[in-house]
Design an enzyme around this catalytic site. Structure first.
Site, PDB file in Angstrom:
ATOM      1  N   GLU A  74      15.443   8.697  18.979  1.00 28.31           N
ATOM      2  CA  GLU A  74      15.592   7.040  18.868  1.00 28.31           C
ATOM      3  C   GLU A  74      15.066   6.867  20.211  1.00 28.31           C
ATOM      4  O   GLU A  74      17.230   7.134  20.505  1.00 28.31           O
ATOM      5  CB  GLU A  74      17.108   6.365  17.378  1.00 28.31           C
ATOM      6  CG  GLU A  74      17.143   5.906  17.318  1.00 28.31           C
ATOM      7  CD  GLU A  74      15.871   3.961  17.452  1.00 28.31           C
ATOM      8  OE1 GLU A  74      15.057   5.180  16.300  1.00 28.31           O
ATOM      9  OE2 GLU A  74      15.031   4.246  17.293  1.00 28.31           O
ATOM     10  N   GLY A  89      19.271   7.963  21.673  1.00 25.45           N
ATOM     11  CA  GLY A  89      19.474   8.290  23.603  1.00 25.45           C
ATOM     12  C   GLY A  89      18.711   7.423  23.884  1.00 25.45           C
ATOM     13  O   GLY A  89      17.191   6.940  23.799  1.00 25.45           O
ATOM     14  N   SER A  90      18.443   8.074  25.553  1.00 29.61           N
ATOM     15  CA  SER A  90      17.221   7.549  26.759  1.00 29.61           C
ATOM     16  C   SER A  90      16.009   8.056  25.546  1.00 29.61           C
ATOM     17  O   SER A  90      16.246   9.221  26.120  1.00 29.61           O
ATOM     18  CB  SER A  90      17.776   7.529  27.937  1.00 29.61           C
ATOM     19  OG  SER A  90      17.738   8.937  28.337  1.00 29.61           O
ATOM     20  N   GLU A 138      16.312   6.562  10.580  1.00 27.46           N
ATOM     21  CA  GLU A 138      17.645   6.627  10.128  1.00 27.46           C
ATOM     22  C   GLU A 138      17.897   5.578   9.325  1.00 27.46           C
ATOM     23  O   GLU A 138      16.747   4.010   9.082  1.00 27.46           O
ATOM     24  CB  GLU A 138      18.462   7.423  10.885  1.00 27.46           C
ATOM     25  CG  GLU A 138      18.068   5.704  12.228  1.00 27.46           C
ATOM     26  CD  GLU A 138      18.986   6.908  13.346  1.00 27.46           C
ATOM     27  OE1 GLU A 138      20.239   7.680  13.026  1.00 27.46           O
ATOM     28  OE2 GLU A 138      18.903   6.677  14.750  1.00 27.46           O
ATOM     29  N   VAL A 164      15.584  11.822  27.691  1.00 26.37           N
ATOM     30  CA  VAL A 164      16.779  13.038  27.382  1.00 26.37           C
ATOM     31  C   VAL A 164      16.206  13.887  26.074  1.00 26.37           C
ATOM     32  O   VAL A 164      16.004  14.602  25.664  1.00 26.37           O
ATOM     33  CB  VAL A 164      18.045  12.015  27.646  1.00 26.37           C
ATOM     34  CG1 VAL A 164      18.897  13.696  26.508  1.00 26.37           C
ATOM     35  CG2 VAL A 164      19.202  12.267  29.050  1.00 26.37           C
ATOM     36  N   GLY A 165      15.920  12.244  25.397  1.00 25.80           N
ATOM     37  CA  GLY A 165      14.889  12.205  24.273  1.00 25.80           C
ATOM     38  C   GLY A 165      13.678  13.743  23.873  1.00 25.80           C
ATOM     39  O   GLY A 165      13.663  14.541  23.298  1.00 25.80           O
ATOM     40  N   CYS A 184      19.487  -1.456  22.252  1.00 26.26           N
ATOM     41  CA  CYS A 184      18.493  -0.380  22.055  1.00 26.26           C
ATOM     42  C   CYS A 184      17.657  -1.712  21.855  1.00 26.26           C
ATOM     43  O   CYS A 184      15.644  -1.911  21.804  1.00 26.26           O
ATOM     44  CB  CYS A 184      18.384   0.547  21.120  1.00 26.26           C
ATOM     45  SG  CYS A 184      18.940   1.521  20.594  1.00 26.26           S
ATOM     46  N   ASN A 199      26.470   2.877  23.149  1.00 23.24           N
ATOM     47  CA  ASN A 199      26.623   1.304  23.175  1.00 23.24           C
ATOM     48  C   ASN A 199      27.140   1.101  20.689  1.00 23.24           C
ATOM     49  O   ASN A 199      27.176  -0.142  20.806  1.00 23.24           O
ATOM     50  CB  ASN A 199      25.495   0.989  23.006  1.00 23.24           C
ATOM     51  CG  ASN A 199      24.145   1.026  22.396  1.00 23.24           C
ATOM     52  OD1 ASN A 199      24.304   2.482  21.559  1.00 23.24           O
ATOM     53  ND2 ASN A 199      23.103   0.536  22.528  1.00 23.24           N
TER      54      ASN A 199
END
Ligand code: UN1
Length: 494
Positions: free
Chosen positions: A247, A225-226, A461, A229-230, A281, A150
């Site tokens: 994140e 990411g999601s 970050e 997956v994180g 996000c 994104n």
């Protein structure tokens, strides 16, 4: 055109010979490029190259590393328009926004290059005589950078540039939907003079990600990411004690109080809810409105939403592009059904657009649900599409409670002219980012970016906070007394 991986300073095809196509989500007939469907071996090659490059890159003085990055920033700036067009073609958001994405990468690169002359530590007095104490940042090693589609240039820059300025080397795996922006970014780093092996690019899917998060020679994994997956990345990396920065999702809230400037709030909700087709996000996917202005707000919000022009983001008249993929569009459609099933009131939108030129892409109407109960799934779960859920509230306290009552904690905002209400909300929303009289999107690169609860794992970050992800502290004591001095024991003033 076929694009290769970048390993050890060379553009090479995958060892497995597989490739994948990247097509424009606004027009599936438009082939953006063909990219390497990399294998675990390619990922291992890239990690080996990064590990070999590390010992010399870490010893390049930080201001010198930074000079390379300043050159990179200038090169991105010179190619901003070209990179923005490539990005709109590969992921669909409108040109104005992809220009913003590239600008964010420029800003981050300049900002972090500036850190090359700082990277401040501390000097502090020792408790003992003739003893000097200080702390310095040290690099960590090979950093794996796994990024979403994104913000295809901004988010890689948030990770790669601070990693480099701190003296680490990088293996970069971009989302499979946005490899061209990744190639553009890495080419700039190459041209700016980043030495071979210091940055490596491997395009491909989960196989590559798994190697990056499990390989013993990777010391840091930075993932956006999601949440699903994180969690996997975190589990993969846990047994080797890798440093992991995550994140993940958000379900951000805009709170509109009864004294708010309503037009301003409507502007903010349009931009926050439907900018990037809701695929941020930080998207303003929940709007909590005070009952006294609820109807007036909805009327204006619905009218402005209906007027949004949806189409190919390369057309300057278009205000909202497509969903990034068929799967993402299907998720949007599924949530529209879920919202309907839960009894939320669909005020506008709710359908896929497939007439005329829309038939070639993944377009969906901007959609508003009203009378949403805070516990409904459309008010709790991240949709990542152009769907905004509006909830009614009776007070500031209730708005704050609703705002906090989700598993995520990325961004929140309040529209009010009451300074007391603004400061109360600023204090009490447990999120990483907060806005007053602005939507939930619009973070600037020199402030920390990240979220609480299921959004992140405590790291940030951007800003100088990013340096804490990509470096470790070393505390150094220099005793020049010429004798043994024992901390905590030789407590008498000698
Ligand atoms: C994201 O929401 O995925 O704050 C990143 C913003 C941008 C970055 C957003 N600067 O909206």
């Amino acid at each position: 055109m076929t694009f290769n991986n970048y390993i050890d300073g060379t553009w090479v095809p995958s060892r497995g010979g597989q490739t994948f196509e990247n097509r424009n989500p606004a027009d599936q007939q438009d082939l953006v490029g063909t990219f390497q469907g990399s294998t675990p071996d390619d990922a291992a090659d890239a990690i080996a190259a990064a590990a070999r490059a590390y010992p010399s890159w870490r010893l390049v003085p930080a201001p010198k590393r930074a000079e390379t990055l300043f050159r990179a920033a200038a090169l991105i700036a010179a190619r901003k328009e070209e990179f923005a067009r490539d990005m709109t073609r590969e992921m669909g958001k409108v040109l104005e926004e992809t220009r913003g994405d590239v600008q964010e990468a420029i800003d981050m690169t300049y900002f972090m290059a500036g850190e090359g002359r700082r990277l401040y530590g501390q000097t502090v007095p020792s408790e003992l005589r003739n003893k000097f104490a200080m702390s310095v940042r040290q690099p960590i090693g090979v950093c794996a950078v796994i990024t979403p589609w994104n913000f295809p240039m901004a988010i890689p820059s948030w990770k790669i540039i601070p990693a480099l300025v701190c003296g680490n080397t990088v293996v970069f795996k971009p989302a499979t939907l946005t490899p061209l922006s990744a190639v553009n970014f890495v080419k700039v780093l190459e041209e700016a003079g980043v030495p071979p092996g210091v940055v490596n690019l491997v395009t491909g899917g989960a196989d590559v990600g798994t190697v990056l998060s499990t390989h013993p020679d990777v010391s840091v994994v930075s993932f956006t990411g999601s949440t699903a997956v994180g969690r996997l990345v975190n589990q993969h990396a846990a047994s080797a004690f890798k440093k992991v920065h995550l994140e993940m999702g958000g379900k951000n809230v805009v709170m509109i109080m009864d004294d708010a400037q309503l037009e301003l709030a409507v502007d903010g909700c349009l931009w926050g809810g439907f900018g990037t087709t809701g695929q941020r996000c930080t998207a303003a996917s929940r709007v909590v409105v005070h009952e006294r202005v609820y109807d007036a707000f909805l009327e204006a919000f619905v009218e402005r939403t209906r007027a949004l022009r949806v189409g190919n983001g390369l057309d300057p008249a278009v205000q909202m592009g497509p969903s990034v993929s068929e799967a993402q569009l299907a998720t949007v459609q599924r949530y529209v059904e879920i919202g309907r099933g839960e009894g939320a009131r669909l005020l506008t939108g709710g359908r896929r657009l497939c007439e005329g030129a829309h038939a070639r892409g993944f377009f969906h109407e901007p959609t508003i649900f009203a009378d949403v109960q805070p516990t409904m799934r459309v008010a709790q779960e991240e949709i990542f599409g152009p769907v905004v859920s509006v909830v009614r509230c009776r007070s500031l306290e209730e708005a704050i409670a609703i705002g906090n009552n989700v598993s995520y904690g990325l961004s929140a905002s309040i529209y009010t002219r009451d300074v007391n209400a603004a400061f109360t909300a600023m204090r009490d929303l447990y999120t990483g980012i907060f806005y007053v009289n602005a939507p939930t999107i619009g973070a600037e690169v020199h402030l920390p970016f990240g979220g609480t609860k299921a959004t992140g794992n405590g790291h940030r970050e951007a800003g100088t906070a990013a340096l804490d992800v990509f470096s470790e502290w070393k505390s150094i004591y220099v005793d020049f007394s010429g004798r043994l001095q024992r901390a905590q024991i030789d407590t008498e003033d000698l």
